[in-house]
Design a protein around this motif. Structure first.
Motif, PDB file in Angstrom:
ATOM      1  N   CYS A 139       0.851  -1.184   0.000  1.00 35.55           N
ATOM      2  CA  CYS A 139       0.000   0.000   0.000  1.00 35.55           C
ATOM      3  C   CYS A 139       0.887   1.234   0.000  1.00 35.55           C
ATOM      4  O   CYS A 139       1.940   1.236   0.648  1.00 35.55           O
ATOM      5  N   ALA A 140       0.437   2.241  -0.711  1.00 40.17           N
ATOM      6  CA  ALA A 140       1.190   3.494  -0.740  1.00 40.17           C
ATOM      7  C   ALA A 140       0.262   4.660  -0.461  1.00 40.17           C
ATOM      8  O   ALA A 140      -0.845   4.729  -1.005  1.00 40.17           O
ATOM      9  N   LEU A 141       0.740   5.556   0.400  1.00 46.87           N
ATOM     10  CA  LEU A 141       0.039   6.820   0.645  1.00 46.87           C
ATOM     11  C   LEU A 141       0.782   7.855  -0.178  1.00 46.87           C
ATOM     12  O   LEU A 141       2.000   7.992  -0.033  1.00 46.87           O
ATOM     13  N   CYS A 142       0.086   8.541  -1.068  1.00 46.11           N
ATOM     14  CA  CYS A 142       0.742   9.482  -1.962  1.00 46.11           C
ATOM     15  C   CYS A 142       0.186  10.890  -1.790  1.00 46.11           C
ATOM     16  O   CYS A 142      -0.972  11.077  -1.411  1.00 46.11           O
ATOM     17  N   SER A 143       1.011  11.840  -2.146  1.00 43.02           N
ATOM     18  CA  SER A 143       0.589  13.234  -2.080  1.00 43.02           C
ATOM     19  C   SER A 143      -0.295  13.575  -3.280  1.00 43.02           C
ATOM     20  O   SER A 143      -0.097  13.051  -4.374  1.00 43.02           O
TER      21      SER A 143
ATOM     22  N   ASP B   8       4.021  11.905  -5.376  1.00 39.15           N
ATOM     23  CA  ASP B   8       5.104  11.304  -4.583  1.00 39.15           C
ATOM     24  C   ASP B   8       4.545  10.317  -3.578  1.00 39.15           C
ATOM     25  O   ASP B   8       3.488  10.522  -3.005  1.00 39.15           O
ATOM     26  N   ILE B   9       5.297   9.266  -3.331  1.00 31.83           N
ATOM     27  CA  ILE B   9       4.927   8.306  -2.302  1.00 31.83           C
ATOM     28  C   ILE B   9       5.409   8.849  -0.954  1.00 31.83           C
ATOM     29  O   ILE B   9       6.594   9.114  -0.767  1.00 31.83           O
ATOM     30  N   LEU B  10       4.491   9.024  -0.011  1.00 31.61           N
ATOM     31  CA  LEU B  10       4.832   9.540   1.308  1.00 31.61           C
ATOM     32  C   LEU B  10       5.116   8.394   2.285  1.00 31.61           C
ATOM     33  O   LEU B  10       5.890   8.539   3.219  1.00 31.61           O
ATOM     34  N   ARG B  11       4.428   7.289   2.055  1.00 29.42           N
ATOM     35  CA  ARG B  11       4.576   6.150   2.971  1.00 29.42           C
ATOM     36  C   ARG B  11       4.254   4.899   2.177  1.00 29.42           C
ATOM     37  O   ARG B  11       3.251   4.877   1.453  1.00 29.42           O
ATOM     38  N   PHE B  12       5.068   3.866   2.294  1.00 31.03           N
ATOM     39  CA  PHE B  12       4.876   2.632   1.544  1.00 31.03           C
ATOM     40  C   PHE B  12       5.040   1.465   2.502  1.00 31.03           C
ATOM     41  O   PHE B  12       6.066   1.375   3.171  1.00 31.03           O
TER      42      PHE B  12
ATOM     43  N   LYS C 119      -4.641  13.517  -0.120  1.00 32.22           N
ATOM     44  CA  LYS C 119      -3.824  12.344  -0.397  1.00 32.22           C
ATOM     45  C   LYS C 119      -4.529  11.401  -1.366  1.00 32.22           C
ATOM     46  O   LYS C 119      -5.716  11.549  -1.669  1.00 32.22           O
ATOM     47  N   ILE C 120      -3.727  10.434  -1.844  1.00 34.61           N
ATOM     48  CA  ILE C 120      -4.215   9.355  -2.697  1.00 34.61           C
ATOM     49  C   ILE C 120      -3.753   8.054  -2.051  1.00 34.61           C
ATOM     50  O   ILE C 120      -2.643   7.986  -1.530  1.00 34.61           O
TER      51      ILE C 120
ATOM     52  N   PHE D 223      -9.378   9.396  -2.668  1.00 32.81           N
ATOM     53  CA  PHE D 223      -8.990   8.660  -3.874  1.00 32.81           C
ATOM     54  C   PHE D 223      -8.392   7.305  -3.515  1.00 32.81           C
ATOM     55  O   PHE D 223      -7.408   7.228  -2.773  1.00 32.81           O
ATOM     56  N   LEU D 224      -9.002   6.251  -4.094  1.00 33.76           N
ATOM     57  CA  LEU D 224      -8.563   4.881  -3.798  1.00 33.76           C
ATOM     58  C   LEU D 224      -8.276   4.192  -5.112  1.00 33.76           C
ATOM     59  O   LEU D 224      -9.158   4.042  -5.963  1.00 33.76           O
TER      60      LEU D 224
END
Lengths: 293, 293
Positions: free
Chosen positions: A178-182, A190-194, A221-222, A244-245
């Motif tokens: 899973c990735a939390l993106c800006s 950008d990926i903020l957390r993966f 976020k996305i 957004f998912l």
């Protein structure tokens, strides 16, 4: 740092492990496989459950689990989160216990918590059981930002970043990521957390736990997952406040129903330039393409 | 038919549902998606949990769940299994309640059950929590047939049958499938039972429930899953008494550890002619190939 930030004692396990296998040509192949470890979650010394996890982010996983299961509501309730792989445990201690010697379910105003912990019958989701009505009421109180916009360009940016991100999956398979993106400013995409884990729900919970701890808002976020968009995945995304998912996988009917109900923009089957936009279409912006080869 | 066979009131839900999506070319695409329904399991009127399921085999899923969670031991304990989609429930009634008016956990010799139901903390597996020790002891009592043999030819037969089998996955994606196959006689490689579900664990449980109900032995069978070979998958296969576990996916370290411990022959990454044989190699027979083009 706020004096209210919980103390974390965290530790990751090694992510991969190598074993020998024999292939169809009879050759011995050294094969990396994903780690999987039992992690028992305790709240004020009360055993709640045991999660099977890759072990990359156990403290955040514990926090996210408590948050997404609605066992605790505020990060301020928590004094410490302590991971101990010797015993395969993560102990969450409330301020109620740490500062007043009272377990959180015995604290004033927490009567419902004890019942909730006893009745914690929900494992793989929720339904018409006694938990369902509560959950749907809660979902109806979530308001995701109607004015948020996702451009096709940013969608492709996210897919490209994820594709290029170093991952255990590329090495050993058998995990979900899973990735939390800006979705704001120059770092859009950008990926903020993966986070990867054996189970996709654990990966989501670990990101949710990090957001909760760090006070990160989901509205700009996305969220991307390799996992399928089932009811539980959509519910968690909504609980994180993310409009957004995205997934490279498919979706289920209930995931679709809930996405419409809470107002999530859900895009599945994301692969290369392909995608299918299912719900919340008003937020999606397809820009006219210019004729580059 | 034995008078001891439980009464089943079963009903499947429609498997797919069609929704519109917009693709990257801006076209509206009618897209089949997998059904997902909440099914709350009751045992002697006591709510246990709610499972999210495709709904293809709800009665067998309930039975398999109770069996694989070691809540009930003998199929003879059960008087009836009744699915009711109006309320999204499946009610399992014990003979103790049906014939004597006593809930099964109040029956003589069942004291441990009440505690087990209360302490049912295990959701996604087991670990060093209080359930782990019990489960490992139980696994050590399972004896899988050491003399069972799987030929490469039969492995390829299974993979081919599965590939050709009609499935919701081919239509709508988003589901996992499991197949119970024969490993004996002229029907070697034939699919005896095929179940898909939103979660791979539900699909396994539905097959386990069917085997339990029908008194089908696992020793001369092969089990195939599209899902990853994690600890829980391996444990369930062992509980079904099946010595061969195949997957097109990868595996985790704990899955591998447990496979070695219980003596399962585990073969992962099965795709076309490719496979990786990890454990229980002594049971696998690679025949010399003849030079056909």
């Amino acid at each position: 740092m706020s004096s209210k930030t919980p103390i974390l004692v965290d530790e990751a396990r090694p992510s991969t492990f190598e074993v020998d296998a024999i292939n169809e040509r009879g050759e011995t192949v050294a094969t990396p496989i994903a780690g999987e470890h039992a992690l028992t979650l305790y709240l004020d010394k009360r055993e709640l459950l045991t999660l099977m996890t890759l072990g990359a982010a156990p403290a955040h996983l514990a926090l996210g689990y408590l948050r997404n299961q609605r066992i605790l509501r505020s990060i301020d309730d928590i004094a410490s989160v302590q991971v101990d792989w010797e015993t395969g445990s993560v102990a969450v201690t409330s301020r109620s216990l740490a500062e007043h010697g009272t377990a959180i379910w015995d604290a004033a105003g927490r009567e419902a918590l004890d019942e909730r912990l006893e009745r914690r019958t929900v494992t793989t989701g929720c339904g018409q059981g006694t938990v369902f009505g509560d959950l749907m009421d809660e979902l109806d109180r979530i308001v995701l930002p109607g004015g948020a916009r996702l451009t096709e360009e940013t969608l492709y940016e996210v897919m490209d970043r994820v594709r290029r991100h170093e991952s255990i999956y590329k090495v050993a398979g058998a995990v979900h990521g899973c990735a939390l993106c800006s979705n704001a400013g120059p770092e859009r995409g950008d990926i903020l957390r993966f986070v990867e884990d054996v189970g996709r729900h654990n990966a989501v919970d670990a990101i949710a736990g990090w957001m909760w701890l760090e006070g990160v808002d989901g509205g700009d976020k996305i969220f991307y997952t390799t996992g399928r968009l089932t009811s539980e995945m959509v519910i968690k995304c909504a609980q994180m406040g993310i409009p957004f998912l995205l997934s490279r996988s498919g979706l289920t009917q209930m995931g679709w129903d809930i996405a419409r109900r809470v107002g999530i923009t859900m895009i599945g089957r994301c692969q290369g330039k392909h995608y299918l936009l299912f719900t919340g279409r008003e937020r999606f912006v397809r820009l006219p393409t210019t004729a580059f080869a």
